[in-house]
Design an enzyme around this catalytic site. Structure first.
Site, PDB file in Angstrom:
ATOM      1  N   ALA A 170      34.767  33.201  32.131  1.00  0.00           N
ATOM      2  CA  ALA A 170      35.034  34.642  32.157  1.00  0.00           C
ATOM      3  C   ALA A 170      36.482  34.947  32.511  1.00  0.00           C
ATOM      4  O   ALA A 170      37.062  35.909  31.999  1.00  0.00           O
ATOM      5  CB  ALA A 170      34.094  35.326  33.148  1.00  0.00           C
ATOM      6  N   PHE A 194      35.810  42.150  29.771  1.00  0.00           N
ATOM      7  CA  PHE A 194      35.872  43.378  30.555  1.00  0.00           C
ATOM      8  C   PHE A 194      37.307  43.910  30.550  1.00  0.00           C
ATOM      9  O   PHE A 194      38.248  43.188  30.207  1.00  0.00           O
ATOM     10  CB  PHE A 194      35.381  43.088  31.983  1.00  0.00           C
ATOM     11  CG  PHE A 194      35.304  44.297  32.873  1.00  0.00           C
ATOM     12  CD1 PHE A 194      34.468  45.350  32.577  1.00  0.00           C
ATOM     13  CD2 PHE A 194      36.083  44.383  34.026  1.00  0.00           C
ATOM     14  CE1 PHE A 194      34.394  46.468  33.399  1.00  0.00           C
ATOM     15  CE2 PHE A 194      36.012  45.486  34.852  1.00  0.00           C
ATOM     16  CZ  PHE A 194      35.171  46.533  34.530  1.00  0.00           C
ATOM     17  N   ASN A 196      39.580  44.312  32.639  1.00  0.00           N
ATOM     18  CA  ASN A 196      40.631  43.630  33.395  1.00  0.00           C
ATOM     19  C   ASN A 196      40.799  42.170  32.996  1.00  0.00           C
ATOM     20  O   ASN A 196      41.519  41.432  33.670  1.00  0.00           O
ATOM     21  CB  ASN A 196      40.357  43.727  34.903  1.00  0.00           C
ATOM     22  CG  ASN A 196      39.100  42.999  35.337  1.00  0.00           C
ATOM     23  OD1 ASN A 196      38.457  42.298  34.554  1.00  0.00           O
ATOM     24  ND2 ASN A 196      38.720  43.161  36.602  1.00  0.00           N
ATOM     25  N   LYS A 197      40.162  41.759  31.912  1.00  0.00           N
ATOM     26  CA  LYS A 197      40.303  40.369  31.476  1.00  0.00           C
ATOM     27  C   LYS A 197      41.533  40.205  30.585  1.00  0.00           C
ATOM     28  O   LYS A 197      42.092  41.163  30.072  1.00  0.00           O
ATOM     29  CB  LYS A 197      39.040  39.916  30.747  1.00  0.00           C
ATOM     30  CG  LYS A 197      37.812  39.850  31.651  1.00  0.00           C
ATOM     31  CD  LYS A 197      38.025  38.932  32.843  1.00  0.00           C
ATOM     32  CE  LYS A 197      36.757  38.666  33.632  1.00  0.00           C
ATOM     33  NZ  LYS A 197      36.268  39.843  34.355  1.00  0.00           N
ATOM     34  N   THR A 198      41.935  38.941  30.377  1.00  0.00           N
ATOM     35  CA  THR A 198      43.181  38.644  29.669  1.00  0.00           C
ATOM     36  C   THR A 198      43.207  39.272  28.280  1.00  0.00           C
ATOM     37  O   THR A 198      44.197  39.875  27.879  1.00  0.00           O
ATOM     38  CB  THR A 198      43.382  37.120  29.580  1.00  0.00           C
ATOM     39  OG1 THR A 198      43.403  36.598  30.919  1.00  0.00           O
ATOM     40  CG2 THR A 198      44.671  36.782  28.864  1.00  0.00           C
TER      41      THR A 198
END
Length: 376
Positions: A170, A194, A196-198
């Site tokens: 994740a 999500f 805030n993911k890369t």
């Protein structure tokens, strides 16, 4: 693609609150989403879903990928497809996000917690092997904050004891162990998209596997268990875990700039490493032959009593931070046996700093100056 460079310009008068994360929505995001709206394909069918799945598999080096609604259901889907259930035990690091453990519990299996390594923050292979018993069915390797686990050791443990291996990636899009992208070492792996993911699709996730039969099960289970030969015929208990075409459109646009995002995040991490040198803390640096994707740029203060006052000091200057995850074995519904001193110490001393790819050099200088001022 032009190499990414952190912007140097910084106007103190124009800066407000600095968040821990914000997505890097450049390139074709608006164009692809508008294509969905114009065509009317806004739900789980449409051209962008297979394009995103194929492009993602190619980027991470997987044979196949199937998209899902979020990273948590990706984990649940992988566990279900692998047949993990009541009576089984799954070894998992206690220093992880709660979704990792929730999905194990949702299958009816028991999480068995292990401690972490102080230098990498990842699950301890020695503790992992010591936790294996006749009820152990699988190991869940979590690549925490973007640094890979010791996959050579974990794969060897799984082979010695004939265990399944699931990788929770994740937080590890772009992370590599010995030149191989994480997610390609086990029986199945999952990713989160999500906000805030890369790379992000707002919500969203992906399951990858080398085994065509596991992939077939994942695709059927995520789609209400519908028959491939008979309309509206469902003969297994299954789920609606599908990704929408709009999410996939955003994801495909994000894939197109993924290398730029990863390069920028690496520069942000390096700027913190330089800017915070000599303080009573350490940055979360890569250890060994790995590529750390730096999903979060983290620091571990030397003394746990400094952690919360430092976060409060930064909050006063409108710099948002996050604490490390609490050990999951301490959460009320996840209570587990054992003492895990390394994980407990890291959890008490760790801080995630602003980590987004659009963070400029001037902003990083301001954050580093604010941290330095705490110890003056």
């Amino acid at each position: 693609m032009k190499s990414a460079v952190l912007p140097e310009i910084f106007d103190e008068a124009k800066i407000g609150r600095t968040p821990v994360y914000q997505p890097y929505l450049v390139g074709n995001v608006s164009r692809y989403v508008n294509d969905c709206l114009d065509s009317g394909w806004i739900s789980s069918r449409g051209e962008f879903v297979p394009k995103f799945e194929t492009g993602f598999a190619e980027f991470v080096g997987a044979n196949e990928a199937t998209s899902v609604a979020n990273g948590t259901v990706a984990l649940h889907l992988a566990l279900e497809a692998l047949g993990i259930g009541s009576g089984d035990e799954v070894i998992v690091p206690t220093l992880t996000y709660v979704a990792t453990v929730n999905t194990i519990l949702q299958t009816g299996a028991k999480p068995v917690f292990v401690d972490s390594l102080a230098d990498t923050l990842q699950m301890d292979p020695l503790a992992t092997e010591q936790a294996v018993n006749p009820r152990t069915k699988a190991i869940m390797a979590v690549h925490l904050y973007g640094h890979p686990c010791d996959m050579a050791s974990i794969v060897a443990i799984c082979r010695r004891h004939d265990l399944l291996l699931i990788e929770d990636c994740a937080e590890a899009f772009g992370s590599q162990w010995n030149g191989q992208h994480v997610g390609n070492f086990g029986d199945a792996a999952t990713y989160s998209f999500f906000g805030n993911k890369t790379i992000t699709t707002g919500e969203g996730g992906m399951v990858v596997t080398r085994d065509p039969e596991i992939m077939r099960r994942c695709r059927r289970l995520k789609n209400q268990g519908v028959s491939s030969t008979r309309e509206y015929w469902h003969d297994i208990l299954a789920y609606n875990y599908r990704m929408t075409n709009i999410q996939a459109a955003i994801g495909l646009a994000q894939l197109e700039v993924a290398s730029e995002i990863l390069a920028l995040k690496a520069q942000v991490a390096e700027a913190y490493r330089v800017g915070l040198a000599g303080l009573p803390l350490r940055t979360h640096d890569p250890v060994g032959s790995v590529t750390h994707s730096h999903w979060m740029c983290s620091v571990i203060v030397d003394r746990c009593q400094d952690r919360d006052p430092l976060r409060a000091h930064l909050a006063d200057q409108e710099i948002e931070t996050r604490p490390f995850f609490p050990p999951t074995h301490t959460l009320p519904h996840c209570r587990g046996e054992g003492e895990f001193p390394v994980a407990a110490g890291l959890s008490a001393r760790g801080i995630n700093l602003p980590s987004y790819p659009g963070l400029g050099q001037g902003q990083i200088n301001r954050i580093c100056a604010a941290i330095r001022s705490f110890w003056r």
